[in-house]
Scaffold this active site. Structure first.
Site, short mmCIF file in Angstrom:
data_model
loop_
_atom_site.label_atom_id
_atom_site.label_comp_id
_atom_site.label_asym_id
_atom_site.label_seq_id
_atom_site.Cartn_x
_atom_site.Cartn_y
_atom_site.Cartn_z
N HIS A 129 -0.72 0.23 -3.78
CA HIS A 129 0.28 -0.29 -2.82
C HIS A 129 1.47 0.88 -2.90
O HIS A 129 1.96 1.12 -3.96
CB HIS A 129 0.65 -1.67 -2.96
N GLU A 199 -1.04 1.66 5.47
CA GLU A 199 0.26 0.90 5.58
C GLU A 199 1.34 1.79 5.66
O GLU A 199 1.76 2.31 4.49
CB GLU A 199 0.29 0.18 4.49
#
Ligand code: PGA
Length: 280
Positions: A129, A199
């Site tokens: 992430h 993302e």
């Protein structure tokens, strides 16, 4: 099948978990038909995973009790495989970790291994992430080792990739994501299932989402990489979009060709909003 993952990050209490699961399980059951093509993956903070697993197991044990009564069988009459199948058959939500180490055990204070996640009922693990790449200096090389370890423990990795605002402004976003994928996904191993979450950093928590064209451009790149670089595995990967997803934009994003699901941060903490996203 679309995958809708809830990334709780470092948020939520046990009370929040209770009310979230109560709502999703109850409303989810009455919307079962509309959710039959949706795989919900809940990624709570690590300290809550076992608790959520126990909560989800309760339904499975109720099923087991009903079968024991109906078939006049005792617990010991069932094989381990039968027990697992019965207890997990009705499982409506899958569990995921938010990170793991690349070793299975050892002197790594504060870390959790893939095997440990697996033992508390995880099927998935989020890796790379941008908050970990930036805040914990994780490189794609480290993420690649984690992906390898996760797959060895039968976890499906959700590998996050995405560019910063500066990189997009320089027009280097496709190049960056290409590199992130090529360096994060080991090319010498077989996997049953692997998830890439696109993302863009500038969309995370900002309330700004890319245009459908921008998401589509990235979905096409990801498809090209898997078709060309991972032949034979082209059917085993899923592409999610993440970054300021809400029930206001989820339907449109899910309709973009090549997008197989969503990774939802802030909006996933609100059970009603999250279910609206799952139903969109
Ligand atoms: P957000 O977070 O939905 O709050 O933008 C997404 C993520 O970081 O996974």
């Amino acid at each position: 099948m679309k995958i809708i993952a809830a990334n709780w990050k470092m948020n939520g209490s046990f009370e929040d978990v209770d009310s979230w699961l109560d709502y999703i399980l109850e409303e989810g059951q009455s919307n079962r038909i509309n959710l039959q093509n949706v795989e919900i993956v809940m990624c709570p903070p690590a300290t809550m995973i076992d608790y959520v697993d126990g909560y989800l197991m309760e339904g499975g044990f109720e099923n087991l009790e009903a079968i024991m009564k109906e078939q006049h069988r005792e617990f010991n009459d069932f094989s381990q495989d039968e027990l697992t199948e019965i207890v997990l058959s009705d499982r409506f939500i899958n569990l995921g970790g938010q990170d793991c180490h690349f070793e299975q055990n050892g002197s790594f204070t504060g870390d959790i291994s893939p095997e440990m996640l697996r033992r508390v009922g995880c099927e998935y693990v989020i890796l790379g992430h941008s908050e970990r790449r930036a805040g914990h200096l994780e490189t794609s090389e480290i993420i690649s080792k984690k992906v390898r370890a996760a797959i060895a423990s039968n976890l499906t990795p959700i590998i996050c990739v995405g560019e910063s605002k500066e990189i997009r402004d320089q027009g280097k976003h496709l190049e960056l994501v290409y590199k992130q994928i090529m360096l994060s996904v080991p090319q010498d191993i077989k996997f049953k299932k692997l998830v890439i979450a696109y993302e863009p950093i500038w969309a995370i928590g900002s309330g700004i989402t890319p245009t459908a064209e921008q998401i589509s451009e990235m979905a096409k790149l990801i498809k090209k990489i898997f078709t060309q670089k991972f032949p034979g595995l082209a059917e085993s990967y899923f592409t999610l979009y993440g970054g300021s997803v809400s029930s206001k934009n989820s339907k449109e994003i899910l309709s973009i060709p090549g997008i197989d699901g969503l990774l939802v941060g802030k909006a996933s903490l609100d059970a009603e909003e999250f279910l609206r996203i799952c139903l969109s």
